[in-house]
Design a protein around this motif. Structure first.
Motif, mmCIF file in Angstrom:
data_model
loop_
_atom_site.group_PDB
_atom_site.id
_atom_site.type_symbol
_atom_site.label_atom_id
_atom_site.label_comp_id
_atom_site.label_asym_id
_atom_site.label_seq_id
_atom_site.Cartn_x
_atom_site.Cartn_y
_atom_site.Cartn_z
ATOM 1 N N THR A 1 0.820 -1.223 0.000
ATOM 2 C CA THR A 1 0.000 0.000 0.000
ATOM 3 C C THR A 1 0.851 1.270 0.000
ATOM 4 O O THR A 1 0.394 2.328 -0.412
ATOM 5 N N LYS A 2 2.109 1.159 0.451
ATOM 6 C CA LYS A 2 2.977 2.344 0.479
ATOM 7 C C LYS A 2 3.540 2.685 -0.901
ATOM 8 O O LYS A 2 4.057 3.786 -1.107
ATOM 9 N N THR A 3 3.501 1.726 -1.826
ATOM 10 C CA THR A 3 4.221 1.952 -3.095
ATOM 11 C C THR A 3 3.364 1.838 -4.352
ATOM 12 O O THR A 3 3.843 2.148 -5.438
ATOM 13 N N ARG A 4 2.105 1.382 -4.230
ATOM 14 C CA ARG A 4 1.348 1.120 -5.469
ATOM 15 C C ARG A 4 1.097 2.389 -6.278
ATOM 16 O O ARG A 4 1.098 2.350 -7.504
ATOM 17 N N TYR A 5 0.901 3.540 -5.598
ATOM 18 C CA TYR A 5 0.681 4.794 -6.335
ATOM 19 C C TYR A 5 1.968 5.229 -7.041
ATOM 20 O O TYR A 5 1.935 5.746 -8.154
ATOM 21 N N LEU A 6 3.106 5.003 -6.386
ATOM 22 C CA LEU A 6 4.400 5.341 -6.999
ATOM 23 C C LEU A 6 4.641 4.502 -8.252
ATOM 24 O O LEU A 6 5.199 4.983 -9.236
ATOM 25 N N ARG B 1 -1.490 -5.968 -15.755
ATOM 26 C CA ARG B 1 -2.513 -6.541 -14.874
ATOM 27 C C ARG B 1 -2.017 -6.620 -13.429
ATOM 28 O O ARG B 1 -2.712 -6.284 -12.490
ATOM 29 N N MET B 2 -0.771 -7.077 -13.274
ATOM 30 C CA MET B 2 -0.251 -7.249 -11.917
ATOM 31 C C MET B 2 0.066 -5.910 -11.253
ATOM 32 O O MET B 2 0.070 -5.808 -10.035
ATOM 33 N N SER B 3 0.320 -4.892 -12.044
ATOM 34 C CA SER B 3 0.671 -3.585 -11.494
ATOM 35 C C SER B 3 -0.546 -2.776 -11.076
ATOM 36 O O SER B 3 -0.460 -1.953 -10.162
ATOM 37 N N LEU B 4 -1.693 -2.977 -11.753
ATOM 38 C CA LEU B 4 -2.769 -1.994 -11.630
ATOM 39 C C LEU B 4 -4.097 -2.511 -11.077
ATOM 40 O O LEU B 4 -5.041 -1.734 -10.931
ATOM 41 N N THR B 5 -4.187 -3.789 -10.751
ATOM 42 C CA THR B 5 -5.497 -4.303 -10.306
ATOM 43 C C THR B 5 -5.727 -4.150 -8.805
ATOM 44 O O THR B 5 -6.789 -4.509 -8.300
#
Length: 887
Positions: free
Chosen positions: A791-796, A825-829
């Motif tokens: 959760t700390k890095t998905r927006y980055l 798919r693995m980066s954005l779902t």
């Protein structure tokens, strides 16, 4: 129904019957080009003045057709060669019509490239672990091996051909390579001759059986092998079974070898058809876009799917190797001997091989609880994709190559295998396999359709299989069965299930055949209730003290119980099989997301599992809770409450299982230890004892003072905890481990662990590393998936993709669209924000998204469903957590 009009296929006037392929002048450095000649025996069925075949990124030098029309041999040179790059076709024009001739030959001289795209004829980089042969191509740091990957439509990248699954032919192959290298192909070596220059040799191979172009394979490199033989005799001989690796790794092939010869015999028995080739070779390939490829007689594998080091590998890779070896061997019959007629029926290959791969693994490892694993991994993953609007039917129209690659997905493999499991359970496994055997006998060396399989199964079982299976194959989605209780009876109603919870009437037209599998009464015995074949039905004589639908989760559907019943089932879990318990949790989690249930009901259910002892049930519980944590992660209060809830749930089991592995401990206990320690540590284990122990062991391991401080199966848990708790120094230590480890699975473990970084600086450093040449293209998605789950890095990660799309992401990954689509798919779902979903749509709008457009649809649907769920259930979750002392 013919889908031919929807397919971009070759003209049907000409059929190939044999290919004689010769490759020479290989440039093993520089531009990695090679020269080739292919002589294709043709059956010219009607007079034409042009021939169109498939070619992609090949340079064609000359084209001749040789015919024996009117008993006079003549050679006719093509007057023009033209390319349709988008359609991946080459057309050869002739000044005069070619005569009808069943024994004509097309001779094409061409040039190709041993690319680095993991498609066609390609090269893989690796760091040698033993002294390599002198002539192995290399640069300063890496050496190269060479192999092929032709499925679905990449034989055309290696040589001009008629690259469609139903245009079967035989193949003769020869290649000129350095003398100290080893060449492999589908068939045994026929002859070795002197090459055109000193230091070269020409290796030729026996002719293959009739087969599709996508199953042809060859490879060469600095190989060695371990060998065993089948116990069963084939044509009077025990077949040689080998696992090939680059030098220094062959001993890690023994675990796969042990399985391969036993599984070959097992399939020969249950299919009632002997393995049809004279050898079985398995080859570990250092760079690989998929998990493995079933080339007939020369099966290629990603290294982590075929190599296992008993001293240094995580035990979980045992499971992976055993299953993938079985899956690919199943294809030698189902897919290779009998091939789907067209790519729209890919599921015939993949769904069946998946199910029977699990069957064989269960046969060899009854103590691994394989069907429990199937329910927690395959079944739940298939549900996830098929509960989106953007899903597709199992059998789906496919027009061309770019569309084909996108249906190598969880629907073709996992929904396909789940539906087969449901059918085999209904018919009985023995009856089902008899039907399969009859199907294989009838269509061997040919092509077949789904209806051909249903006919064979109908004949074997005396049931109209087509009638009740047709909706499962040709309609999108699956049902949820909603239960209403009345005294002594229940009513059940089926309707389409969507994760978004907003099914429209026009989307709910299908009536599925649903095997009800009702367990009821004190003994939880299965009651003969048949199947639900209407929208609604009443079942009488149900013992109200206990009942559960969908025994052992054999049916491909969700069940929605009244809330009180769900609690009662959780309390009566001792009467439920492992598969039932997994299904109960999986259904509750999905129904909470869709709004048919809620988060409070799921939390109440899982709270009752604190004393659970089965790894697979724990895996399902923690997957479900991890998903909720991810979706509600932007709300600090709920996030904190869920962390406390998970910690309380796992602490007793974690404390009980401890850190030490007993000498003969069973496989699933070891996996449970790893899962619990990782979960407890990442949730902040009370008193920090798990965290403190993980840090202590990490320090001893990475400093070099005690390399035995971390059991191989705990590396993932310890590394992830250390990275989460640490900073730059810890990050550097794991990165260094990645760069220097010789452990086959070690690199994968390090990449996933590095994705647990907690600061923007380290996240950006990791992303730069991930897109450097230190990380193989095949592995980029592993790191991205880890950053997305964090959760700390998905927006980055999303910001990085947008900022570097044109400079890094697209150029590095788009050479192979399978790789790019998987990465996205693995980066954005993992997002749960309508704002982000709009941002993703807006970013890709106007781009040429062919090759990954289906993946973008899946991303959109998933993010929207999560966002709706978050909005609807956040307060409910907060209220429950507060009322139960977690806030």
């Amino acid at each position: 129904m013919s889908l031919t009009a929807d397919r971009d296929i070759l003209p049907n006037a000409i059929k190939p019957t044999n290919y004689a392929i010769s490759l020479y002048d290989l440039e093993l450095g520089g531009d990695f080009s090679y020269q080739g000649t292919v002589k294709i025996a043709l059956d010219i069925k009607k007079s034409v003045n042009q021939i169109t075949c498939n070619a992609n990124q090949l340079k064609i030098h000359s084209v001749d057709v040789q015919t024996a029309h009117n008993k006079t041999e003549q050679s006719i040179k093509a007057s023009d060669i033209s390319y349709d790059e988008k359609a991946q076709k080459a057309t050869f024009q002739f000044d005069n019509d070619l005569p009808v001739d069943s024994q004509a030959s097309l001779v094409v001289k061409f040039q190709g490239t041993m690319n680095n795209l993991m498609a066609g004829f390609y090269r893989s980089r690796y760091k040698p672990v033993a002294t390599p042969a002198k002539s192995v191509p290399h640069d300063d740091e890496y050496h190269y091996m060479f192999s092929t990957q032709f499925e679905s439509c990449d034989a055309r990248r290696a040589f001009p051909c008629f690259d469609e699954p139903n245009l079967k032919a035989t193949f003769d192959f020869e290649i000129e390579i350095p003398e100290d290298q080893t060449a492999l192909s589908n068939m045994p070596e026929k002859e070795i001759k002197k090459g055109s220059k000193e230091g070269l040799k020409i290796v030729s191979f026996d002719q293959t059986p009739v087969m599709s172009t996508y199953l042809l394979a060859w490879a060469f490199g600095d190989f060695e092998y371990v060998e065993d033989f089948t116990k069963r005799k084939y044509n009077g001989k025990n077949l040689p079974v080998r696992v090939y690796t680059t030098k220094g790794l062959k001993e890690q092939g023994r675990f796969a070898l042990e399985h391969a010869h036993k599984i070959t015999d097992y399939f020969s028995d249950i299919f009632r058809i002997e393995y049809p080739l004279p050898k079985v070779d398995l080859l570990a390939v250092h760079e690989f876009s998929h998990g493995a490829m079933e080339n007939w007689g020369l099966i290629t594998y990603r290294t982590t799917a075929v190599l296992f080091d008993p001293e240094h590998s995580d035990q979980k890779y045992k499971n992976r190797v055993a299953y993938v070896v079985a899956h690919e061997l199943a294809h030698q019959w189902f897919g290779n001997l009998v091939t789907m007629d067209w790519w729209s029926e890919l599921w015939l290959n993949e769904g069946f091989a998946t199910w029977v791969g699990w069957l064989a693994t269960d046969h060899l490892h009854p103590d691994w609880n394989i069907w429990g694993q199937f329910v927690t991994e395959s079944l739940q993953t298939a549900f996830q994709l098929d509960s989106l609007r953007n899903s597709h039917p199992i059998e789906v129209p496919v027009k061309d190559a770019l569309e084909v690659d996108q249906i190598f997905d969880h629907i073709s493999y996992l929904k396909g295998s789940s539906v087969i499991r449901m059918l085999s359970s209904h018919l009985g496994v023995d009856t089902f396999l008899l039907g399969v055997s009859n199907y294989l006998q009838k269509h061997k060396y040919g092509n077949a359709t789904t209806n051909d399989l249903w006919s064979a199964l109908s004949d074997a079982s005396g049931q109209d299989v087509n009638k009740f299976m047709d909706p499962w194959i040709r309609k999108i989605g699956f049902p949820v069965v909603t239960v209403a209780e009345e005294p002594g009876q229940i009513s059940v109603r089926q309707s389409r299930f969507l994760l978004s919870g907003d099914v429209k009437p026009e989307e709910d037209q299908t009536t599925w055949w649903i095997p009800l599998g009702l367990k009821t009464g004190p003994q939880a015995a299965v009651k003969a209730t048949g199947a639900l074949t209407t929208k609604e039905e009443t079942i009488r004589d149900v013992d109200e003290s206990f009942y559960k639908l969908n025994a052992d989760q054999n049916g491909f559907y969700r069940t929605n119980y009244p809330p009180e019943r769900l609690v009662q089932l959780g309390a009566a879990k001792d009467r439920l099989s492992v598969e039932d318990r997994i299904g109960l949790v999986g259904d509750a989690a999905a129904l909470a997301t869709s709004g048919d249930g809620n988060t409070a009901a799921l939390l109440a259910l899982t709270e009752g599992f604190h004393d659970e002892q089965n790894y697979l049930v724990w895996q399902q519980i923690l997957n479900a809770l991890g998903n909720i944590r991810s979706i509600f992660s932007d709300d600090e209060e709920v996030s904190k409450g869920l962390k406390a809830f998970i910690l309380k749930l796992v602490t007793p089991a974690t404390d009980k299982i401890g850190w030490d592995f007993a000498p003969n401990e069973d496989f699933l206990t070891g996996q449970l230890r790893s899962l619990l320690i990782a979960t407890a540590g990442l949730a902040g284990h009370e008193g920090g004892s798990v965290i403190a122990e993980a840090k202590k062991r990490f320090s001893a391991y990475t400093s070099g003072s005690d390399k035995s401080a971390i059991h191989p199966s705990l590396r993932s848990a310890v590394f992830r905890i250390a990275i989460t708790e640490g900073g730059q120094e810890t990050y550097d230590a794991v990165k260094q481990e990645y760069l220097t480890t010789t452990s086959i699975d070690g690199k994968e473990i390090c990449l996933v662990s590095l994705g647990r970084v907690q600061t923007p600086e380290l996240a950006n450093a990791y992303l730069d590393f991930l897109f450097s040449d230190k990380v193989a293209v095949q592995d980029v998605h592993s790191g991205a998936a880890s950053l997305a789950a964090n959760t700390k890095t998905r927006y980055l990660l999303w910001e990085f993709i947008k900022k570097n799309w044109d400079s890094k992401v697209y150029p590095r990954l788009s050479g192979n669209m399978v790789v790019l689509e998987r990465f996205l798919r693995m980066s954005l779902t993992k997002f749960a924000s309508l704002e982000i979903e709009k941002d993703i749509q807006s970013f890709f709008e106007g781009k040429d998204n062919r090759g990954y457009d289906r993946g973008l649809g899946v991303i959109s649907d998933t993010v929207r469903s999560s966002a709706t769920y978050r909005e609807r259930d956040l307060d409910t979750a907060k209220e429950w957590l507060g009322a139960h002392g977690y806030l």
